[in-house]
Write a protein that holds these residues in place. Sequence first.
Motif, mmCIF file in Angstrom:
data_model
loop_
_atom_site.group_PDB
_atom_site.id
_atom_site.type_symbol
_atom_site.label_atom_id
_atom_site.label_comp_id
_atom_site.label_asym_id
_atom_site.label_seq_id
_atom_site.Cartn_x
_atom_site.Cartn_y
_atom_site.Cartn_z
ATOM 1 N N VAL A 34 1.241 -1.188 0.273
ATOM 2 C CA VAL A 34 -0.234 -0.114 -0.053
ATOM 3 C C VAL A 34 0.685 1.348 0.242
ATOM 4 C CG1 VAL A 34 -1.396 1.373 1.123
ATOM 5 C CG2 VAL A 34 -1.631 -0.874 0.750
ATOM 6 N N ARG A 35 2.164 1.707 0.839
ATOM 7 C CA ARG A 35 2.890 2.259 0.735
ATOM 8 C C ARG A 35 3.263 3.178 -0.687
ATOM 9 N NH1 ARG A 35 8.239 3.054 0.811
ATOM 10 N NH2 ARG A 35 8.073 0.691 1.733
ATOM 11 N N ARG A 69 0.632 3.830 -3.059
ATOM 12 C CA ARG A 69 0.387 4.962 -2.798
ATOM 13 C C ARG A 69 1.366 6.516 -2.805
ATOM 14 N NH1 ARG A 69 -3.416 3.950 2.181
ATOM 15 N NH2 ARG A 69 -5.367 3.761 0.670
ATOM 16 N N GLU A 70 2.729 6.074 -3.248
ATOM 17 C CA GLU A 70 3.989 6.999 -3.247
ATOM 18 C C GLU A 70 4.043 7.342 -5.298
ATOM 19 O OE1 GLU A 70 7.294 5.058 0.026
ATOM 20 O OE2 GLU A 70 7.030 4.219 -2.592
ATOM 21 N N SER A 127 0.596 6.629 -6.648
ATOM 22 C CA SER A 127 -0.365 7.292 -7.346
ATOM 23 C C SER A 127 -1.487 7.957 -5.824
ATOM 24 C CB SER A 127 -1.203 6.168 -8.716
ATOM 25 O OG SER A 127 -2.615 6.488 -8.484
ATOM 26 N N SER A 128 -2.220 8.579 -6.101
ATOM 27 C CA SER A 128 -3.638 9.187 -5.299
ATOM 28 C C SER A 128 -4.651 8.374 -5.715
ATOM 29 C CB SER A 128 -3.485 9.904 -5.073
ATOM 30 O OG SER A 128 -3.952 11.166 -6.109
#
Length: 354
Positions: free
Chosen positions: A64-65, A68-69, A71-72
Amino acid sequence: MTTVSAVSQRVTAFCERYGLDVPILQAPMAGACPPALAVAVTEAGGMGASGAVLDDTAKIEDWVRRFREGSSGPFQMNLWIPDAPPAGDGGEGAARGFLERFGAPGEAGGPSPVFAEQVDALIAARPTVMSSIMGVFDPPTVERIHAAGISWFACATTLAEALDAQEAGADVVVAQGVEAGGHRGTFDPVAAESTGVGLLALVPQLADTLAVPVVATGGITDGRGVAAALVLGASAVQVGTAFLRSPEVGISAVWSEGLDAAAPETSVLTRAYSGRPGRALPTSFVRAWSGDDAPPPARYPIQRALVGQWRRGGAAGVDPGNQWAGQAARLARPEPAGVITGELWRSARDLLGL
């Protein structure tokens, strides 16, 4: 209402609900869904995914990290509903004996991730979608998922399973045709080998019966498949094999070449890799398990653990990875995942006149 306007309304409503620009979802392929693949699909307007069945809490958090680095945007995380414990040794003894023909085993693997801990980790991660395969989440889990603002997509391979999923509170049903590569999502592990409904028959019956949207998956590898699924009543499609040859996944050359050479009838359903039926290329290892002298593979997850142990031992003849393949594998292209996502929708949109 014309077919084109009906498709447009379904697709628009689905995309608006889940923050998509295109109705293309990446299948959550455990072992073949690195964050880079999910980022590429999401950044192209679709929805990336993680198949988390093999991941403990730390691996889930790391995936997940990393996503999210990059894409949002929206993403899906998938879990398997655990099977009931097998009777007796679950076929372990016979499977061990058969595996010895391939060489010596390596070290035994550690314990499988704890399902309850995986559920907690996924809810804490707040993905756009939590999805299930091989069954449905229990009522308390569904309540927690929805309370966290997460949608639940339930994979179903039959109309009966789809109705069970809707009754259990699924927001979307993912209709998995027998053409799909990878594991069959059939709720009953015994029936999984004999229950095989094609996507062409499954999607319209689910779309006509259910009150929730349907996502189609299985054998969709180009724009023609996307367009057909949407005309049949799906609101979006989910594709897996189409992305396997993309550089973001980085599968082996042998696997990639096998996909490129596969005719529609080439892939087979096998329990050789995990104990649960899945559609794969007919490698010598897979074929060996269907020989007259072969025992039935052990029940899931015993077979998966045994194959992993023999892989760690470097046993010759044991595939170093599961070579999954859908029936439209030959149409998969070695192009970036974002390019594939965009072309799937552009081609489908042109065919549909949208």
